[in-house]
Design a protein around this motif. Structure first.
Motif, PDB file in Angstrom:
ATOM      1  N   ASP A 249       0.852  -1.195   0.000  1.00  0.00           N
ATOM      2  CA  ASP A 249       0.000   0.000   0.000  1.00  0.00           C
ATOM      3  C   ASP A 249       0.887   1.244   0.000  1.00  0.00           C
ATOM      4  O   ASP A 249       1.933   1.267   0.650  1.00  0.00           O
ATOM      5  CB  ASP A 249      -0.909   0.032   1.230  1.00  0.00           C
ATOM      6  N   VAL A 250       0.480   2.275  -0.729  1.00  0.00           N
ATOM      7  CA  VAL A 250       1.262   3.507  -0.848  1.00  0.00           C
ATOM      8  C   VAL A 250       0.343   4.694  -0.578  1.00  0.00           C
ATOM      9  O   VAL A 250      -0.779   4.748  -1.080  1.00  0.00           O
ATOM     10  CB  VAL A 250       1.859   3.639  -2.267  1.00  0.00           C
ATOM     11  N   PHE A 251       0.830   5.651   0.202  1.00  0.00           N
ATOM     12  CA  PHE A 251       0.097   6.874   0.511  1.00  0.00           C
ATOM     13  C   PHE A 251       1.019   8.043   0.194  1.00  0.00           C
ATOM     14  O   PHE A 251       2.145   8.090   0.681  1.00  0.00           O
ATOM     15  CB  PHE A 251      -0.341   6.891   1.979  1.00  0.00           C
ATOM     16  N   VAL A 252       0.547   8.975  -0.627  1.00  0.00           N
ATOM     17  CA  VAL A 252       1.397  10.059  -1.120  1.00  0.00           C
ATOM     18  C   VAL A 252       0.740  11.397  -0.834  1.00  0.00           C
ATOM     19  O   VAL A 252      -0.458  11.569  -1.059  1.00  0.00           O
ATOM     20  CB  VAL A 252       1.612   9.913  -2.649  1.00  0.00           C
ATOM     21  N   HIS A 253       1.536  12.362  -0.375  1.00  0.00           N
ATOM     22  CA  HIS A 253       1.098  13.756  -0.242  1.00  0.00           C
ATOM     23  C   HIS A 253       1.644  14.484  -1.463  1.00  0.00           C
ATOM     24  O   HIS A 253       2.856  14.601  -1.645  1.00  0.00           O
ATOM     25  CB  HIS A 253       1.626  14.376   1.052  1.00  0.00           C
ATOM     26  N   SER A 254       0.751  14.975  -2.327  1.00  0.00           N
ATOM     27  CA  SER A 254       1.178  15.523  -3.617  1.00  0.00           C
ATOM     28  C   SER A 254       2.145  16.705  -3.479  1.00  0.00           C
ATOM     29  O   SER A 254       2.979  16.916  -4.363  1.00  0.00           O
ATOM     30  CB  SER A 254      -0.027  15.916  -4.470  1.00  0.00           C
ATOM     31  N   GLU A 255       2.052  17.461  -2.376  1.00  0.00           N
ATOM     32  CA  GLU A 255       2.951  18.611  -2.237  1.00  0.00           C
ATOM     33  C   GLU A 255       4.410  18.179  -2.073  1.00  0.00           C
ATOM     34  O   GLU A 255       5.323  18.990  -2.206  1.00  0.00           O
ATOM     35  CB  GLU A 255       2.511  19.515  -1.082  1.00  0.00           C
ATOM     36  N   LYS A 256       4.650  16.903  -1.820  1.00  0.00           N
ATOM     37  CA  LYS A 256       6.017  16.408  -1.678  1.00  0.00           C
ATOM     38  C   LYS A 256       6.614  15.955  -3.011  1.00  0.00           C
ATOM     39  O   LYS A 256       7.759  15.543  -3.071  1.00  0.00           O
ATOM     40  CB  LYS A 256       6.047  15.272  -0.665  1.00  0.00           C
ATOM     41  N   ARG A 257       5.839  16.039  -4.073  1.00  0.00           N
ATOM     42  CA  ARG A 257       6.327  15.665  -5.400  1.00  0.00           C
ATOM     43  C   ARG A 257       6.479  16.928  -6.249  1.00  0.00           C
ATOM     44  O   ARG A 257       5.684  17.848  -6.158  1.00  0.00           O
ATOM     45  CB  ARG A 257       5.356  14.718  -6.098  1.00  0.00           C
ATOM     46  N   PRO A 258       7.502  16.980  -7.118  1.00  0.00           N
ATOM     47  CA  PRO A 258       7.723  18.177  -7.930  1.00  0.00           C
ATOM     48  C   PRO A 258       6.872  18.212  -9.203  1.00  0.00           C
ATOM     49  O   PRO A 258       6.545  17.160  -9.773  1.00  0.00           O
ATOM     50  CB  PRO A 258       9.201  18.054  -8.312  1.00  0.00           C
ATOM     51  N   TRP A 259       6.528  19.419  -9.634  1.00  0.00           N
ATOM     52  CA  TRP A 259       6.012  19.611 -10.989  1.00  0.00           C
ATOM     53  C   TRP A 259       7.234  19.654 -11.892  1.00  0.00           C
ATOM     54  O   TRP A 259       8.168  20.409 -11.651  1.00  0.00           O
ATOM     55  CB  TRP A 259       5.253  20.932 -11.107  1.00  0.00           C
ATOM     56  N   VAL A 260       7.248  18.837 -12.933  1.00  0.00           N
ATOM     57  CA  VAL A 260       8.392  18.748 -13.833  1.00  0.00           C
ATOM     58  C   VAL A 260       7.954  19.168 -15.237  1.00  0.00           C
ATOM     59  O   VAL A 260       6.925  18.698 -15.737  1.00  0.00           O
ATOM     60  CB  VAL A 260       8.956  17.309 -13.859  1.00  0.00           C
ATOM     61  N   ALA A 261       8.719  20.060 -15.851  1.00  0.00           N
ATOM     62  CA  ALA A 261       8.423  20.494 -17.223  1.00  0.00           C
ATOM     63  C   ALA A 261       8.608  19.323 -18.173  1.00  0.00           C
ATOM     64  O   ALA A 261       9.562  18.555 -18.047  1.00  0.00           O
ATOM     65  CB  ALA A 261       9.338  21.649 -17.614  1.00  0.00           C
ATOM     66  N   MET A 262       7.690  19.204 -19.124  1.00  0.00           N
ATOM     67  CA  MET A 262       7.742  18.116 -20.105  1.00  0.00           C
ATOM     68  C   MET A 262       8.570  18.545 -21.312  1.00  0.00           C
ATOM     69  O   MET A 262       8.022  18.953 -22.345  1.00  0.00           O
ATOM     70  CB  MET A 262       6.331  17.725 -20.544  1.00  0.00           C
ATOM     71  N   GLY A 263       9.870  18.507 -21.169  1.00  0.00           N
ATOM     72  CA  GLY A 263      10.786  18.784 -22.263  1.00  0.00           C
ATOM     73  C   GLY A 263      10.571  20.137 -22.898  1.00  0.00           C
ATOM     74  O   GLY A 263      10.354  21.142 -22.233  1.00  0.00           O
ATOM     75  N   GLU A 264      10.593  20.129 -24.220  1.00  0.00           N
ATOM     76  CA  GLU A 264      10.490  21.384 -24.978  1.00  0.00           C
ATOM     77  C   GLU A 264       9.053  21.826 -25.192  1.00  0.00           C
ATOM     78  O   GLU A 264       8.807  22.812 -25.877  1.00  0.00           O
ATOM     79  CB  GLU A 264      11.201  21.234 -26.327  1.00  0.00           C
ATOM     80  N   PHE A 265       8.084  21.141 -24.617  1.00  0.00           N
ATOM     81  CA  PHE A 265       6.678  21.511 -24.798  1.00  0.00           C
ATOM     82  C   PHE A 265       6.302  22.532 -23.732  1.00  0.00           C
ATOM     83  O   PHE A 265       5.867  22.178 -22.644  1.00  0.00           O
ATOM     84  CB  PHE A 265       5.785  20.281 -24.745  1.00  0.00           C
ATOM     85  N   GLY A 266       6.494  23.799 -24.011  1.00  0.00           N
ATOM     86  CA  GLY A 266       6.246  24.867 -23.058  1.00  0.00           C
ATOM     87  C   GLY A 266       4.840  24.822 -22.483  1.00  0.00           C
ATOM     88  O   GLY A 266       3.876  24.568 -23.195  1.00  0.00           O
ATOM     89  N   GLY A 267       4.744  25.028 -21.164  1.00  0.00           N
ATOM     90  CA  GLY A 267       3.447  25.046 -20.504  1.00  0.00           C
ATOM     91  C   GLY A 267       2.886  23.675 -20.208  1.00  0.00           C
ATOM     92  O   GLY A 267       1.716  23.536 -19.860  1.00  0.00           O
ATOM     93  N   SER A 268       3.714  22.644 -20.337  1.00  0.00           N
ATOM     94  CA  SER A 268       3.292  21.263 -20.114  1.00  0.00           C
ATOM     95  C   SER A 268       4.074  20.707 -18.924  1.00  0.00           C
ATOM     96  O   SER A 268       5.300  20.671 -18.948  1.00  0.00           O
ATOM     97  CB  SER A 268       3.591  20.446 -21.380  1.00  0.00           C
ATOM     98  N   TYR A 269       3.338  20.291 -17.866  1.00  0.00           N
ATOM     99  CA  TYR A 269       3.978  19.859 -16.626  1.00  0.00           C
ATOM    100  C   TYR A 269       3.344  18.572 -16.110  1.00  0.00           C
ATOM    101  O   TYR A 269       2.138  18.365 -16.241  1.00  0.00           O
ATOM    102  CB  TYR A 269       3.848  20.937 -15.548  1.00  0.00           C
ATOM    103  N   VAL A 270       4.173  17.742 -15.489  1.00  0.00           N
ATOM    104  CA  VAL A 270       3.697  16.499 -14.903  1.00  0.00           C
ATOM    105  C   VAL A 270       4.205  16.399 -13.468  1.00  0.00           C
ATOM    106  O   VAL A 270       5.321  16.837 -13.158  1.00  0.00           O
ATOM    107  CB  VAL A 270       4.131  15.277 -15.752  1.00  0.00           C
ATOM    108  N   LYS A 271       3.365  15.867 -12.595  1.00  0.00           N
ATOM    109  CA  LYS A 271       3.737  15.588 -11.205  1.00  0.00           C
ATOM    110  C   LYS A 271       3.383  14.124 -10.955  1.00  0.00           C
ATOM    111  O   LYS A 271       2.218  13.758 -10.833  1.00  0.00           O
ATOM    112  CB  LYS A 271       2.956  16.481 -10.235  1.00  0.00           C
TER     113      LYS A 271
END
Length: 166
Positions: free
Chosen positions: A23-45
């Protein structure tokens, strides 16, 4: 406790709380928003990526008036819209919309004035190497993303100034 212990959860008997080792429990604020390469304005967490089960769970944001390049799902993808409006061609989605996409679905999300945030679950088959394929809009070259890509993003350096919009 093991899954064998859960067999004791039978009708007529009071159930006990079981937290299993996987089982896994995650607090989203502890994960970074990461830019998706050269696609400006595109982010993944990436909230969770499980190599053994080939499952990735992540938040994805696309800025207002943007288009993400054409991509193909090689696995089942489930995306629930938390914020904003977006479309795949004439299919319009908004806050509260669910997209359940089967392997082979190919599209390019487009946003309007609000951009969007979705929570996405990618469900790959065991031992499946790639979960997504994308095509560079200029060179038409194709790249594949597997579970390792999402595992690496969990600890990648975060992008500056990206805020949760959900």
């Amino acid at each position: 406790m093991s899954s064998q212990d859960s067999a004791s959860q039978s009708p007529g008997a009071k159930w006990t709380m079981l937290q299993l080792p996987d089982d896994v429990f995650v607090h989203s604020e502890k994960r970074p928003w990461v830019a998706m390469g050269e696609f400006g304005g595109s982010y993944v967490k990436v909230l969770h990526a499980d190599k053994a089960r080939n499952i990735a769970v992540f938040l994805y944001q696309l800025s207002p008036n943007s288009v993400f390049p054409m991509h193909e799902h090689l696995c089942t993808a489930i995306a629930y819209t938390l914020h904003g409006d977006w479309a795949y061609g004439d299919i319009e989605l908004h806050k509260g919309s669910l997209a359940f996409e089967t392997p082979g679905s190919t599209h390019a999300p487009v946003t309007g004035d609000t951009g969007f945030t979705v929570i996405t679950v990618l469900l790959g088959a065991p031992e499946q190497k790639a979960l997504l394929r994308s095509q560079d809009p200029e060179t038409l070259e194709v790249s594949e993303l597997g579970i390792e890509f999402f595992i690496e993003l969990m600890d990648a350096p975060g992008a500056e100034g990206v805020v949760d919009r959900h």
